[in-house]
Every structure is written in structure tokens, then in C-alpha cells.
Design an enzyme around this catalytic site. Structure first.
Site, PDB file in Angstrom:
ATOM      1  CE1 TYR A 107      -3.706  -1.854   5.473  1.00  0.00           C
ATOM      2  CE2 TYR A 107      -3.489   0.434   4.766  1.00  0.00           C
ATOM      3  CZ  TYR A 107      -3.658  -0.910   4.465  1.00  0.00           C
ATOM      4  OH  TYR A 107      -3.772  -1.292   3.151  1.00  0.00           O
ATOM      5  CB  SER A 152      -0.842  -0.006   1.286  1.00  0.00           C
ATOM      6  OG  SER A 152      -1.504   1.231   1.470  1.00  0.00           O
TER       7      SER A 152
HETATM    8  C1  8X3 Z   1      -5.017   1.611   1.310  1.00  0.00           C
HETATM    9  C2  8X3 Z   1      -4.510   2.991   1.181  1.00  0.00           C
HETATM   10  O1  8X3 Z   1      -4.570   5.343   2.189  1.00  0.00           O
HETATM   11  O2  8X3 Z   1      -6.188   3.768   3.044  1.00  0.00           O
HETATM   12  O3  8X3 Z   1      -4.009   0.669   1.394  1.00  0.00           O
HETATM   13  O4  8X3 Z   1      -3.891   3.565   3.642  1.00  0.00           O
HETATM   14  S1  8X3 Z   1      -4.816   3.927   2.595  1.00  0.00           S
END
Ligand code: 8X3
Length: 260
Positions: free
Chosen positions: A158, A145
Site C-alpha cells: 500500500y 495517504s
Molecule cells: C490510510 C492510512 O496508516 O492505514 O491511508 O496507511 S494508513
């Protein structure tokens, strides 16, 4: 779509995790169209069975395997079932939980994100690396990502996990240089899929929709699948180390153009 990279004469096999929806399902469709026998792996059996049925009806070779990539015993059993045949592994399973500041984030969410985004990739890659090398022209794709390359407020758990997946890919590439296996990282930015933001916000559809509000054209799962398939179908000596793909309206993780 161009040609596949595997040994001539044999139908090459591509494993796609998280193939039940979104980028994973779209990638499975692309790789099937490119001539791969696709092995669809995901936790929800009914989703991948439906997709495998759709692909077979279209004349492609496809199999569904219910699999939780965080379960090492299950991953090893899946690898055994492949009987040493794997040319491409697309590590796509992953996701975000919450958008909480570091001060308030739930450690259980952080742990769950690390498990699926990093340990899941580790399990699959370790289990399939021997078969990928034996193919003579193997490819490992890690779908990370833009969160693996820069942070944003609320993204902590994340972002940390996706940085982990990025580092795994970079380290693996260093360690296996000389073996006939490429390591490709595809890092998508804003992609509107049916589930990513809905999962992040635990089913809150209104909050999920706000992520994309006013953005003229977020990427689609098909846009990302197209980039993955492009990288995978380059000749085997061409290693696309890192491919960052964002919608035109997104200049960075924190700068998005909304509205006219
Ligand atoms: C998804 C992109 O900007 O939501 O992997 O982290 S974000």
C-alpha cells in the site's frame, strides 16, 4: 463553504471517484453543497445511485456513473459522456489489501493496489485533463495517504502504491505548469471509515476495529472531505500542493496515542 472556482455563469462540474462510500461520498456531499454538479463514479452502481438521489432530493445536481477506474475503455467512455465539461476531478478511489510483511506479501495484492491507487489515477487524469484545461480553472485532486509519505511495517504494498500516487501528482504539477489546472494532493492519516480497514483485512471486522482501538478520535470521512473542499474552493491561483491531515492522536504512521 466558499465559492467555486469555475467559469462564472456555468454550473461547474466535479467528478469524484470512489464516491460510493467513505471519503468519496462525503466529498461529493461537500462539493454539491458548494455548488458543483457532482458526477459520482464508483464500481457499485446502487451506492452512487442512492447518493445521487439523496443529493438531487436536497436540490443539488448529481449523476451516478458506474465505473471501474482501472478499466481504461470504461474511463474513456465516461469522459466522453461528460462532453468536455469538467472543472474538478477528485481521484479518491483506492485502498489497501493486507498488512503482510514484504517477505510474505502476495504479488497479486501488490498489483491490485498499484492498479487502483496509481493506474486508476493515471487513467482518470489523462482522460479528463483536456476538459479540465478547457474549463479555464481546472483542479485535479489526488487523495493519497500518509502512507504516500512514510512507511510502516506490513504496509509495503500500500505504501509503495501511495508513494506512486504522490509522485504522479508531483510530476503532473511540474509538467502542466502554465496550464490553467491545479494539482492538489490531500494525504490523510488515520481515518475511520466503514470500509477501509474492513477491505484491508478482507472482511475481518474484529481486526479492522483494532486499528482504531483506544484512539480517542480518529478522523472521519467528513473531516477529510472538509479539507478537500477547502482546498478546491480556494481561488484558482492558489494551489494547495500538499495537505497532510491526521487525527491529533496520531503523531506519525507508527506513533499513535491509545487510551487515556
Ligand atoms: C490510510 C492510512 O496508516 O492505514 O491511508 O496507511 S494508513
Amino acid at each position: 463553504m466558499t465559492t467555486t472556482t469555475a467559469v462564472p455563469g456555468a454550473t461547474p462540474t466535479a467528478v469524484v471517484t470512489g464516491a460510493g462510500s467513505g471519503i468519496g461520498a462525503a466529498t461529493a456531499r461537500e462539493l454539491a453543497a458548494a455548488g458543483y454538479r457532482v458526477m459520482l463514479a464508483a464500481r457499485r452502481a446502487e451506492r452512487i445511485e442512492a447518493l445521487a438521489g439523496e443529493l438531487r432530493a436536497a436540490g443539488h445536481a448529481a449523476e451516478a456513473h458506474a465505473l471501474d477506474v482501472t478499466d481504461r475503455a470504461a474511463v474513456d467512455a465516461f469522459a466522453s459522456a461528460l462532453q468536455g465539461r469538467c472543472d474538478v476531478l477528485v481521484n479518491n478511489a483506492g485502498g489497501a489489501l493486507g498488512l503482510d510483511p514484504v517477505a510474505e506479501g502476495d504479488p497479486a495484492d501488490w498489483r491490485a493496489m498499484y492498479e487502483v491507487n496509481v493506474i486508476g489515477v493515471l487513467h482518470m487524469t489523462q482522460a479528463l485533463l483536456p476538459a479540465l484545461a478547457a474549463s479555464g480553472a481546472g483542479t485535479v485532486v489526488v487523495v493519497t495517504s500518509t502512507a504516500g509519505h512514510g512507511t510502516y511495517e506490513g504496509g509495503g504494498g500500500y505504501v509503495a502504491a501511495k508513494h506512486g500516487a504522490h509522485v504522479l501528482a508531483e510530476t503532473l504539477r511540474l509538467e502542466i505548469v502554465g496550464q490553467p489546472v491545479r494539482v492538489i494532493e490531500v494525504a490523510p492519516g488515520m481515518v475511520r471509515t466503514e470500509e477501509f480497514s474492513l477491505t484491508r483485512f478482507r472482511g475481518d471486522a474484529e481486526r479492522a476495529a483494532k486499528v482504531y482501538e483506544g484512539v480517542a478520535a480518529p478522523l472521519t470521512a467528513e473531516d477529510v472531505a472538509d479539507t478537500i473542499a477547502w482546498a478546491v474552493t480556494r481561488p484558482p491561483h492558489v494551489n494547495v500542493d500538499l495537505l497532510v491531515v491526521r487525527p491529533r492522536a496520531q503523531a506519525s504512521n507508527t506513533k499513535v496515542h491509545r487510551g487515556g
